[in-house]
Motif scaffolding. Structure first.
Motif, PDB file in Angstrom:
ATOM      1  N   SER A   1       0.971  -1.278   0.034  1.00 32.64           N
ATOM      2  CA  SER A   1      -0.011  -0.015  -0.005  1.00 32.64           C
ATOM      3  C   SER A   1       0.889   1.230  -0.076  1.00 32.64           C
ATOM      4  N   TRP A   2       0.335   2.411  -0.396  1.00 28.45           N
ATOM      5  CA  TRP A   2       0.978   3.603  -0.445  1.00 28.45           C
ATOM      6  C   TRP A   2       1.025   4.034   1.083  1.00 28.45           C
ATOM      7  N   LEU A   3       0.356   3.590   1.906  1.00 30.90           N
ATOM      8  CA  LEU A   3       0.162   3.843   3.427  1.00 30.90           C
ATOM      9  C   LEU A   3       1.376   3.283   4.208  1.00 30.90           C
ATOM     10  N   LEU A   4       2.228   2.419   3.421  1.00 33.82           N
ATOM     11  CA  LEU A   4       3.700   1.983   4.035  1.00 33.82           C
ATOM     12  C   LEU A   4       4.723   2.812   3.772  1.00 33.82           C
ATOM     13  N   ASP A   5       4.504   3.974   2.818  1.00 32.62           N
ATOM     14  CA  ASP A   5       5.530   4.357   2.473  1.00 32.62           C
ATOM     15  C   ASP A   5       5.996   5.377   3.645  1.00 32.62           C
ATOM     16  N   PRO A   6       7.462   5.064   3.869  1.00 31.51           N
ATOM     17  CA  PRO A   6       8.064   5.594   4.999  1.00 31.51           C
ATOM     18  C   PRO A   6       8.276   7.270   4.919  1.00 31.51           C
ATOM     19  N   GLN A   7       8.177   7.609   3.813  1.00 29.29           N
ATOM     20  CA  GLN A   7       8.281   9.199   3.363  1.00 29.29           C
ATOM     21  C   GLN A   7       7.059   9.927   4.036  1.00 29.29           C
TER      22      GLN A   7
ATOM     23  N   GLY B   1       7.528   5.709  -8.541  1.00 26.64           N
ATOM     24  CA  GLY B   1       6.678   6.375  -7.985  1.00 26.64           C
ATOM     25  C   GLY B   1       5.258   5.737  -8.118  1.00 26.64           C
ATOM     26  N   ASN B   2       4.061   6.287  -7.428  1.00 28.10           N
ATOM     27  CA  ASN B   2       2.986   5.554  -7.628  1.00 28.10           C
ATOM     28  C   ASN B   2       1.597   6.412  -7.921  1.00 28.10           C
ATOM     29  N   ARG B   3       1.589   7.192  -8.861  1.00 24.49           N
ATOM     30  CA  ARG B   3       0.691   8.088  -9.134  1.00 24.49           C
ATOM     31  C   ARG B   3      -0.688   7.609  -9.166  1.00 24.49           C
TER      32      ARG B   3
ATOM     33  N   LEU C   1      -2.403   7.033  -5.365  1.00 25.08           N
ATOM     34  CA  LEU C   1      -2.523   8.433  -4.845  1.00 25.08           C
ATOM     35  C   LEU C   1      -3.667   9.267  -5.215  1.00 25.08           C
ATOM     36  N   TRP C   2      -3.595   9.305  -6.644  1.00 27.22           N
ATOM     37  CA  TRP C   2      -4.911  10.042  -7.348  1.00 27.22           C
ATOM     38  C   TRP C   2      -6.098   9.540  -7.006  1.00 27.22           C
ATOM     39  N   ARG C   3      -6.338   8.056  -6.768  1.00 29.86           N
ATOM     40  CA  ARG C   3      -7.541   7.478  -6.444  1.00 29.86           C
ATOM     41  C   ARG C   3      -7.852   7.322  -4.849  1.00 29.86           C
ATOM     42  N   PHE C   4      -6.973   7.277  -4.238  1.00 31.94           N
ATOM     43  CA  PHE C   4      -7.312   6.790  -2.626  1.00 31.94           C
ATOM     44  C   PHE C   4      -7.022   8.261  -1.962  1.00 31.94           C
ATOM     45  N   VAL C   5      -5.948   9.108  -2.238  1.00 35.45           N
ATOM     46  CA  VAL C   5      -5.962  10.108  -1.558  1.00 35.45           C
ATOM     47  C   VAL C   5      -6.877  11.453  -2.000  1.00 35.45           C
ATOM     48  N   PHE C   6      -6.675  11.590  -3.464  1.00 32.34           N
ATOM     49  CA  PHE C   6      -7.539  12.661  -4.078  1.00 32.34           C
ATOM     50  C   PHE C   6      -8.810  12.479  -4.563  1.00 32.34           C
ATOM     51  N   GLY C   7      -9.313  10.937  -4.673  1.00 35.41           N
ATOM     52  CA  GLY C   7     -10.495  10.686  -5.127  1.00 35.41           C
ATOM     53  C   GLY C   7     -10.671  11.274  -6.642  1.00 35.41           C
ATOM     54  N   ARG C   8      -9.513  11.184  -7.513  1.00 38.69           N
ATOM     55  CA  ARG C   8      -9.596  11.836  -8.867  1.00 38.69           C
ATOM     56  C   ARG C   8      -9.347  10.736  -9.964  1.00 38.69           C
ATOM     57  N   PRO C   9      -9.602  10.901 -11.104  1.00 43.33           N
ATOM     58  CA  PRO C   9      -8.796   9.924 -12.233  1.00 43.33           C
ATOM     59  C   PRO C   9      -7.461  10.292 -12.356  1.00 43.33           C
ATOM     60  N   GLU C  10      -6.886   9.305 -12.729  1.00 39.72           N
ATOM     61  CA  GLU C  10      -5.108   9.522 -12.876  1.00 39.72           C
ATOM     62  C   GLU C  10      -4.968  10.566 -13.985  1.00 39.72           C
TER      63      GLU C  10
ATOM     64  N   THR D   1      -6.003  17.316   5.679  1.00 42.21           N
ATOM     65  CA  THR D   1      -4.514  17.508   6.146  1.00 42.21           C
ATOM     66  C   THR D   1      -3.907  16.387   5.039  1.00 42.21           C
ATOM     67  N   LEU D   2      -4.404  15.208   4.920  1.00 44.12           N
ATOM     68  CA  LEU D   2      -3.597  14.247   4.215  1.00 44.12           C
ATOM     69  C   LEU D   2      -3.444  14.633   2.787  1.00 44.12           C
ATOM     70  N   GLN D   3      -4.472  15.231   2.144  1.00 46.32           N
ATOM     71  CA  GLN D   3      -4.304  15.663   0.759  1.00 46.32           C
ATOM     72  C   GLN D   3      -3.368  16.802   0.681  1.00 46.32           C
ATOM     73  N   ARG D   4      -3.543  17.762   1.629  1.00 47.00           N
ATOM     74  CA  ARG D   4      -2.487  18.874   1.746  1.00 47.00           C
ATOM     75  C   ARG D   4      -1.059  18.490   1.757  1.00 47.00           C
ATOM     76  N   SER D   5      -0.967  17.267   2.730  1.00 47.58           N
ATOM     77  CA  SER D   5       0.544  16.865   3.082  1.00 47.58           C
ATOM     78  C   SER D   5       1.267  16.328   1.763  1.00 47.58           C
ATOM     79  N   VAL D   6       0.191  15.454   1.002  1.00 47.17           N
ATOM     80  CA  VAL D   6       0.829  14.721  -0.181  1.00 47.17           C
ATOM     81  C   VAL D   6       1.085  15.674  -1.387  1.00 47.17           C
ATOM     82  N   MET D   7      -0.038  16.561  -1.312  1.00 48.15           N
ATOM     83  CA  MET D   7       0.759  17.697  -2.325  1.00 48.15           C
ATOM     84  C   MET D   7       1.751  18.476  -2.095  1.00 48.15           C
ATOM     85  N   ALA D   8       1.967  18.728  -1.074  1.00 51.12           N
ATOM     86  CA  ALA D   8       3.375  19.264  -0.660  1.00 51.12           C
ATOM     87  C   ALA D   8       4.563  18.501  -0.866  1.00 51.12           C
TER      88      ALA D   8
END
Length: 302
Positions: free
Chosen positions: A213-219, A247-249, A252-261, A273-280
């Motif tokens: 999962s993207w949830l396991l990315d230590p970054q 990377g894994n676009r 992230l687009w699907r599960f974090v932002f809820g948007r098509p790739e 907060t999650l969306q703003r953090s990933v966007m940063a």
């Protein structure tokens, strides 16, 4: 891919759901919204003979592998029939319930696993603005008895026999991903899988839990607040491999932002907060990655 599916009726007669079946199963068993149930009924009536034959063959692939591991490789639904994969899934609900009863699984757990269909229909509508089920093959794990919702987490029989590893999955509508919730789910799974699948697992000591999962990315630890549950979840796993350097676009687009790739970065929402953090991180050229890891039970105190 379609040519790899069983032929129509190869395993058993296809119990094609009618409009009443579709509506009842979606509303009463899958927790779907009325709009999605209405559109599914309309789309059922619009299936042409070729689509109905494909639905039959998809159902046959489920019936041929009840109790199998993981999920099946299905072709993507045709553009003109975005709900095509839904109907063989609904047709297989009686097969799933019979499998569950034979393994001593309560109806409450059957309903919980089917509720994922309602969630993904809502998710699909948010992403694409219409009814659809673009990940219908994911539910072949549910309907064949491989995947189960145990508290906050889903667990699926995935690895190679004779003792497959158990994959861990996280529903978007499952609630906070707290360590207590994760611990409760894993404790349940340690008891559940040897009981339900005694031919595969002699006891809890046979269970290996894996997650990709993207949830396991230590970054994520560098970008999310300290109180976020996500880094704490990721820290429970011993990571294997570096992940895809590209990377894994898509996830992230699907599960974090809820948007098509294909949504441009500048059009992605920043509502939480999650969306703003990933966007940063995206703006800083962070190569967000899916990571694969083995759950370290000792970090849960188990």
């Amino acid at each position: 891919m379609t040519q790899d599916l069983p032929l129509p009726g190869a395993v058993k007669a296809y119990p094609e759901p009618d409009a009443a079946d579709v509506r009842e199963l979606l509303l009463d068993w899958c927790g779907a919204e009325a709009d999605d149930a209405d559109d599914a009924v309309k789309a059922l009536g619009a299936l042409d003979p070729a689509a109905r034959e494909t639905a039959d063959r998809l159902y046959q692939s489920i019936a041929a592998d009840m109790g199998g591991r993981k999920w099946l490789g299905w072709p993507k639904p045709p553009e003109e029939h975005p709900l095509l994969g839904l109907y063989p899934l609904l047709a297989a609900v009686p097969d799933m319930l019979a499998f569950h009863r034979g393994r001593g699984i309560d109806e409450d757990l059957s309903r919980k696993v089917l509720a994922d269909i309602g969630e993904k229909l809502r998710f699909n509508r948010r992403i694409h603005g219409r009814a659809g089920l673009d990940v219908a093959n994911w539910f072949t794990g549910h309907l064949r008895g491989a995947l189960h919702q145990l508290g906050r987490l889903q667990f699926c029989v995935e690895g190679p026999d004779p003792k497959p590893f158990v994959g861990m999955h996280i529903r978007g509508e499952g609630g906070p991903l707290t360590l207590d919730a994760v611990r409760d789910s894993v404790e349940w799974a340690l008891e559940f899988f040897p009981t339900v699948f005694p031919e595969r697992y002699d006891g809890p000591e046979d269970l290996v839990f894996m997650c990709e999962s993207w949830l396991l990315d230590p970054q994520l630890r560098d970008w999310l607040p300290e109180h976020s549950n996500i880094p704490g979840f990721g820290a429970l796993f011993d990571l294997q491999g570096p992940g895809d350097p590209a990377g894994n676009r898509s996830d992230l687009w699907r599960f974090v932002f809820g948007r098509p790739e294909d949504t441009p970065v500048e059009e992605l929402p920043q509502d939480n907060t999650l969306q703003r953090s990933v966007m940063a991180g995206l703006k800083a050229d962070v190569p967000w990655r899916n990571r694969f890891g083995r759950l370290n039970l000792s970090r849960l105190g188990l």
